[in-house]
Design a protein around this motif. Sequence first.
Motif, short mmCIF file in Angstrom:
data_model
loop_
_atom_site.label_atom_id
_atom_site.label_comp_id
_atom_site.label_asym_id
_atom_site.label_seq_id
_atom_site.Cartn_x
_atom_site.Cartn_y
_atom_site.Cartn_z
N ALA A 27 0.83 -1.20 0.00
CA ALA A 27 0.00 0.00 0.00
C ALA A 27 0.87 1.25 0.00
O ALA A 27 1.85 1.35 0.74
N LYS A 28 0.50 2.21 -0.85
CA LYS A 28 1.19 3.49 -0.92
C LYS A 28 0.24 4.59 -0.47
O LYS A 28 -0.96 4.54 -0.74
N PRO A 29 0.74 5.61 0.23
CA PRO A 29 -0.14 6.69 0.72
C PRO A 29 -0.86 7.38 -0.43
O PRO A 29 -0.34 7.50 -1.53
N TRP A 30 -2.08 7.84 -0.15
CA TRP A 30 -2.88 8.52 -1.17
C TRP A 30 -3.34 9.87 -0.62
O TRP A 30 -2.64 10.86 -0.76
N SER A 31 -4.50 9.92 0.04
CA SER A 31 -4.95 11.17 0.64
C SER A 31 -6.03 10.85 1.66
O SER A 31 -6.43 9.70 1.83
N CYS A 32 -6.51 11.87 2.34
CA CYS A 32 -7.57 11.62 3.32
C CYS A 32 -8.95 11.64 2.68
O CYS A 32 -9.91 11.14 3.25
N TYR A 33 -9.09 12.21 1.49
CA TYR A 33 -10.40 12.34 0.87
C TYR A 33 -10.74 11.17 -0.05
O TYR A 33 -11.89 10.99 -0.43
N VAL A 34 -9.78 10.39 -0.43
CA VAL A 34 -10.00 9.16 -1.20
C VAL A 34 -8.81 8.25 -0.94
O VAL A 34 -7.68 8.70 -0.80
N TRP A 35 -9.07 6.94 -0.82
CA TRP A 35 -8.02 5.97 -0.51
C TRP A 35 -7.23 6.42 0.73
O TRP A 35 -6.01 6.47 0.75
N ARG A 36 -7.99 6.72 1.78
CA ARG A 36 -7.36 7.29 2.96
C ARG A 36 -6.46 6.30 3.70
O ARG A 36 -5.63 6.72 4.52
N ASP A 37 -6.63 5.00 3.46
CA ASP A 37 -5.76 3.99 4.08
C ASP A 37 -4.58 3.61 3.20
O ASP A 37 -3.83 2.70 3.52
N GLY A 38 -4.42 4.31 2.07
CA GLY A 38 -3.41 3.94 1.10
C GLY A 38 -3.99 3.08 0.01
O GLY A 38 -5.17 2.69 0.04
N CYS A 39 -3.17 2.76 -0.98
CA CYS A 39 -3.67 2.08 -2.17
C CYS A 39 -2.67 1.03 -2.65
O CYS A 39 -1.47 1.30 -2.77
N ARG A 40 -3.17 -0.20 -2.89
CA ARG A 40 -2.35 -1.29 -3.41
C ARG A 40 -2.68 -1.52 -4.88
O ARG A 40 -3.80 -1.85 -5.24
N GLN A 41 -1.69 -1.34 -5.75
CA GLN A 41 -1.86 -1.57 -7.17
C GLN A 41 -1.06 -2.81 -7.59
O GLN A 41 -0.57 -3.55 -6.74
N ALA A 42 -0.94 -3.06 -8.89
CA ALA A 42 -0.33 -4.30 -9.37
C ALA A 42 1.09 -4.48 -8.83
O ALA A 42 1.91 -3.56 -8.89
N ARG A 43 1.35 -5.67 -8.32
CA ARG A 43 2.69 -5.99 -7.81
C ARG A 43 3.72 -5.98 -8.93
O ARG A 43 4.84 -5.49 -8.78
N ASP A 44 3.34 -6.51 -10.09
CA ASP A 44 4.22 -6.57 -11.24
C ASP A 44 3.56 -5.79 -12.39
O ASP A 44 2.69 -6.33 -13.09
#
Length: 436
Positions: A125-142
């Motif tokens: 998970a990478k940080p995003w923002s408090c207004y959307v994806w506030r817990d961070g976001c996991r995208q494709a590993r590869d």
Amino acid sequence: MNTNILDYGAVSGGEILCTDAINAAIEACAASGGGRVTVPAGFYLSGTIWLRSGVELHLEHNSVIKGSDDMDDYNPVDAYEQNISSPVNEKWLGKHLVIAHECENVAVTGTGTLDGNGDFFLGEAKPWSCYVWRDGCRQARDPELCRPGQLLCFIECKRVLVENITIRNQPCWGCFLHGCEYVTVRGLQTRNPTTFFNSDGIDIDCCRYVTVSDCIIDTGDDCIAIRGNTRPLKDKKICEYITISNCVLGSNSCTFRLGVGVGTIRHVRVSNIAITRGAPAIHVMSSYMGKGSTSIEDASFSNISIANCSRPFEITEHSAGGTATIRDITVENVRAETYGYFHLNVNNENTVENVTLRNWQVLLKDGPQPVVPKCYERRGTVWFRGRYVKDLTLDNFKIQDPDGFLSIWQDGLFDLPECENLTFKNVTLNGKPVEQ
């Protein structure tokens, strides 16, 4: 005919690939005139499963079908004409766990589970923002290999039933309905980590005569998206006559998204919904990231409870050249707890009209603080802002701010320039009237 996947070589335990056995049971059932294919209690590893007309795939209680971690175990992306992928932007391919392609009288039922193996395909998970994806976001590993796309797909099917199953751990969207007619989704449960990117619960795309009820969806991306992406379809349907009721929804993106594509969405009714979190809760949009041009008309939301929300209601009209319209939108009987704002984000004149927010109670509460500079830009300086909306009505719209959170919007409560026929009826802040 009733068939059991164990009779065709499926082995529980999750170590032996059961794709061929499950498909053989389905083919035998279809060849005999249709019926039920039973998945008994157990854990079954599989690649792509192809449903057939007249067949019900029934997942018994405590059964799990888990997607393989080998992309070669899934269908090729050119397996059918209407397949879609997003290898550049979102890094997923049109490879699916369960597909019903141009089928009739097809169903997936039972109290078992489809597990998409998303933990394997998604990175940290990478940080995003408090207004959307506030817990961070996991995208494709590869990013080069990408990841599988929609988990459960019904493509230009008629008479579809999805009932009582659980979908979890998705690498991409969960239940995808594209160009279908006469659809019932009832009792579906979707459970995903809040950080999973593209982990939509239900996507209703260019479908007609759809009912969704009694579902519980807790996920990272949109809970329910109603779309108008006609481009891949053979029969380019309008998305219309859709009802959604009695659901509990939680998302770190949109709980409801209406829009996306180049088609038309109309005659939508949503009622009796409890939203546990959303960013935003209801988002009506003619285009996604400035791409597409979907017209939306006659959509009603009623009896909605919203908690932990950054934006209770938002409109985005950014269609190229103002070719799309958004009109006749009503959202009423709402109680919303929010740490965010309202935004009617309209770029083109004469595209948005007849929007009514009636019988709202809005309670401002503290929430996640901005963690990146773009949060401050998103928040803006006015709490409820917009322009170019014709016939905008706020009727019995009550705002409560006991702790003074509105002070962070330094330019005030409302800013609605160039909105024709703006009507305020009983709009109050902490019990005091707010003038138009």
